[in-house]
Scaffold this motif. Sequence first.
Motif, PDB file in Angstrom:
ATOM      1  N   LYS A  78       0.853  -1.198   0.000  1.00  0.00           N
ATOM      2  CA  LYS A  78       0.000   0.000   0.000  1.00  0.00           C
ATOM      3  C   LYS A  78       0.885   1.243   0.000  1.00  0.00           C
ATOM      4  N   GLY A  79       0.487   2.223  -0.813  1.00  0.00           N
ATOM      5  CA  GLY A  79       1.248   3.461  -0.899  1.00  0.00           C
ATOM      6  C   GLY A  79       2.406   3.398  -1.882  1.00  0.00           C
ATOM      7  N   LYS A  80       2.577   2.255  -2.533  1.00  0.00           N
ATOM      8  CA  LYS A  80       3.638   2.111  -3.534  1.00  0.00           C
ATOM      9  C   LYS A  80       3.014   1.972  -4.922  1.00  0.00           C
ATOM     10  N   VAL A  81       3.790   2.293  -5.930  1.00  0.00           N
ATOM     11  CA  VAL A  81       3.394   2.072  -7.320  1.00  0.00           C
ATOM     12  C   VAL A  81       3.873   0.671  -7.688  1.00  0.00           C
ATOM     13  N   LEU A  82       2.986  -0.126  -8.265  1.00  0.00           N
ATOM     14  CA  LEU A  82       3.337  -1.500  -8.630  1.00  0.00           C
ATOM     15  C   LEU A  82       3.353  -1.679 -10.134  1.00  0.00           C
ATOM     16  N   SER A 115      12.978   1.826  -7.075  1.00  0.00           N
ATOM     17  CA  SER A 115      12.584   1.141  -5.831  1.00  0.00           C
ATOM     18  C   SER A 115      12.716   2.041  -4.611  1.00  0.00           C
ATOM     19  N   ASP A 116      13.741   2.886  -4.580  1.00  0.00           N
ATOM     20  CA  ASP A 116      13.900   3.769  -3.416  1.00  0.00           C
ATOM     21  C   ASP A 116      12.890   4.922  -3.423  1.00  0.00           C
ATOM     22  N   LYS A 117      12.148   5.063  -4.529  1.00  0.00           N
ATOM     23  CA  LYS A 117      11.111   6.106  -4.618  1.00  0.00           C
ATOM     24  C   LYS A 117       9.726   5.522  -4.368  1.00  0.00           C
ATOM     25  N   GLY A 118       9.655   4.200  -4.159  1.00  0.00           N
ATOM     26  CA  GLY A 118       8.365   3.595  -3.854  1.00  0.00           C
ATOM     27  C   GLY A 118       7.728   2.816  -4.986  1.00  0.00           C
ATOM     28  N   VAL A 119       8.551   2.221  -5.853  1.00  0.00           N
ATOM     29  CA  VAL A 119       8.036   1.388  -6.941  1.00  0.00           C
ATOM     30  C   VAL A 119       8.487  -0.045  -6.713  1.00  0.00           C
ATOM     31  N   VAL A 120       7.550  -0.992  -6.887  1.00  0.00           N
ATOM     32  CA  VAL A 120       7.882  -2.406  -6.760  1.00  0.00           C
ATOM     33  C   VAL A 120       7.433  -3.116  -8.031  1.00  0.00           C
ATOM     34  N   VAL A 121       8.325  -3.905  -8.604  1.00  0.00           N
ATOM     35  CA  VAL A 121       7.996  -4.767  -9.739  1.00  0.00           C
ATOM     36  C   VAL A 121       7.647  -6.133  -9.167  1.00  0.00           C
ATOM     37  N   LEU A 122       6.531  -6.703  -9.615  1.00  0.00           N
ATOM     38  CA  LEU A 122       6.107  -8.020  -9.167  1.00  0.00           C
ATOM     39  C   LEU A 122       5.993  -8.930 -10.392  1.00  0.00           C
ATOM     40  N   GLY A 123       6.759 -10.019 -10.399  1.00  0.00           N
ATOM     41  CA  GLY A 123       6.753 -10.937 -11.529  1.00  0.00           C
ATOM     42  C   GLY A 123       5.982 -12.208 -11.209  1.00  0.00           C
ATOM     43  N   PHE A 124       5.088 -12.579 -12.122  1.00  0.00           N
ATOM     44  CA  PHE A 124       4.266 -13.772 -11.960  1.00  0.00           C
ATOM     45  C   PHE A 124       4.503 -14.721 -13.127  1.00  0.00           C
ATOM     46  N   PRO A 125       5.357 -15.727 -12.939  1.00  0.00           N
ATOM     47  CA  PRO A 125       5.598 -16.700 -14.010  1.00  0.00           C
ATOM     48  C   PRO A 125       4.302 -17.405 -14.416  1.00  0.00           C
ATOM     49  N   CYS A 126       4.179 -17.662 -15.715  1.00  0.00           N
ATOM     50  CA  CYS A 126       2.966 -18.280 -16.258  1.00  0.00           C
ATOM     51  C   CYS A 126       3.362 -19.195 -17.409  1.00  0.00           C
ATOM     52  N   LEU A 168       0.353  -1.355 -14.668  1.00  0.00           N
ATOM     53  CA  LEU A 168       0.879  -0.353 -13.744  1.00  0.00           C
ATOM     54  C   LEU A 168      -0.252   0.025 -12.791  1.00  0.00           C
ATOM     55  N   VAL A 169       0.035  -0.068 -11.494  1.00  0.00           N
ATOM     56  CA  VAL A 169      -0.960   0.157 -10.450  1.00  0.00           C
ATOM     57  C   VAL A 169      -0.513   1.335  -9.585  1.00  0.00           C
ATOM     58  N   GLY A 170      -1.435   2.255  -9.353  1.00  0.00           N
ATOM     59  CA  GLY A 170      -1.133   3.432  -8.542  1.00  0.00           C
ATOM     60  C   GLY A 170      -1.059   3.122  -7.056  1.00  0.00           C
ATOM     61  N   LYS A 171      -0.619   4.116  -6.293  1.00  0.00           N
ATOM     62  CA  LYS A 171      -0.470   3.975  -4.836  1.00  0.00           C
ATOM     63  C   LYS A 171      -1.788   3.621  -4.146  1.00  0.00           C
ATOM     64  N   ASP A 172      -2.897   3.909  -4.816  1.00  0.00           N
ATOM     65  CA  ASP A 172      -4.224   3.643  -4.256  1.00  0.00           C
ATOM     66  C   ASP A 172      -4.707   2.221  -4.543  1.00  0.00           C
ATOM     67  N   GLY A 173      -3.902   1.435  -5.270  1.00  0.00           N
ATOM     68  CA  GLY A 173      -4.285   0.061  -5.569  1.00  0.00           C
ATOM     69  C   GLY A 173      -5.171  -0.089  -6.784  1.00  0.00           C
ATOM     70  N   LYS A 174      -5.366   0.992  -7.522  1.00  0.00           N
ATOM     71  CA  LYS A 174      -6.176   0.941  -8.739  1.00  0.00           C
ATOM     72  C   LYS A 174      -5.257   0.841  -9.964  1.00  0.00           C
ATOM     73  N   VAL A 175      -5.702   0.052 -10.935  1.00  0.00           N
ATOM     74  CA  VAL A 175      -4.907  -0.129 -12.146  1.00  0.00           C
ATOM     75  C   VAL A 175      -4.910   1.160 -12.949  1.00  0.00           C
ATOM     76  N   TYR A 176      -3.720   1.644 -13.273  1.00  0.00           N
ATOM     77  CA  TYR A 176      -3.576   2.861 -14.063  1.00  0.00           C
ATOM     78  C   TYR A 176      -3.635   2.536 -15.558  1.00  0.00           C
ATOM     79  N   LYS A 177      -2.878   1.497 -15.973  1.00  0.00           N
ATOM     80  CA  LYS A 177      -2.790   1.208 -17.397  1.00  0.00           C
ATOM     81  C   LYS A 177      -2.254  -0.198 -17.632  1.00  0.00           C
ATOM     82  N   ARG A 178      -2.632  -0.754 -18.771  1.00  0.00           N
ATOM     83  CA  ARG A 178      -2.147  -2.059 -19.227  1.00  0.00           C
ATOM     84  C   ARG A 178      -1.248  -1.826 -20.440  1.00  0.00           C
ATOM     85  N   TYR A 179      -0.147  -2.582 -20.516  1.00  0.00           N
ATOM     86  CA  TYR A 179       0.820  -2.420 -21.597  1.00  0.00           C
ATOM     87  C   TYR A 179       1.030  -3.750 -22.301  1.00  0.00           C
ATOM     88  N   ALA A 180       1.222  -3.695 -23.601  1.00  0.00           N
ATOM     89  CA  ALA A 180       1.426  -4.885 -24.418  1.00  0.00           C
ATOM     90  C   ALA A 180       2.768  -5.539 -24.110  1.00  0.00           C
TER      91      ALA A 180
END
Length: 160
Positions: free
Chosen positions: A22-26, A52-63, A130-142
Amino acid sequence: MNIFDYSATSLAGAPVDLAQYKGKVLLIVNTASACGFTPQYKGLEEVYKQFSDKGVVVLGFPCNQFGAQEKGTEEEIGAFCEKNYGVTFPLFSKIDVNGDDAHPLFKQLKKEAPGLLGTEAIKWNFTKFLVGKDGKVYKRYAPSTAPAELTGDIEKLLSA
């Protein structure tokens, strides 16, 4: 519900409550180790290191749903990513992103940010959300969108 209401299983098998972000950009990505886009692991790691030191976390989900390009075990996936791309951002256990068994997180991501022509299905590996600090999806990228191309949007969400 928003993204922070979900949990997932880490590559090591531990439960991870996404509320800790919460409070981070994902930047959430479905990944694969044997895909033409696999070199994007390097770009994702660069984005993670840059922000990452500014509050961004990358989360990888293998599929493994696209061309069976993620056949390995969780241990093999982690070793591959670390050895070949120096990945330090969080990776999770293998999941489905489409179909009845799709992980609830990805059902939410697809609902909030449908793809081309409003279709929700993910078309290939390395689709990014890309998900904003509020937990809402900002945008989807190809899948073809390089991680570095997201830096402008990341900066916009960090300053929001």
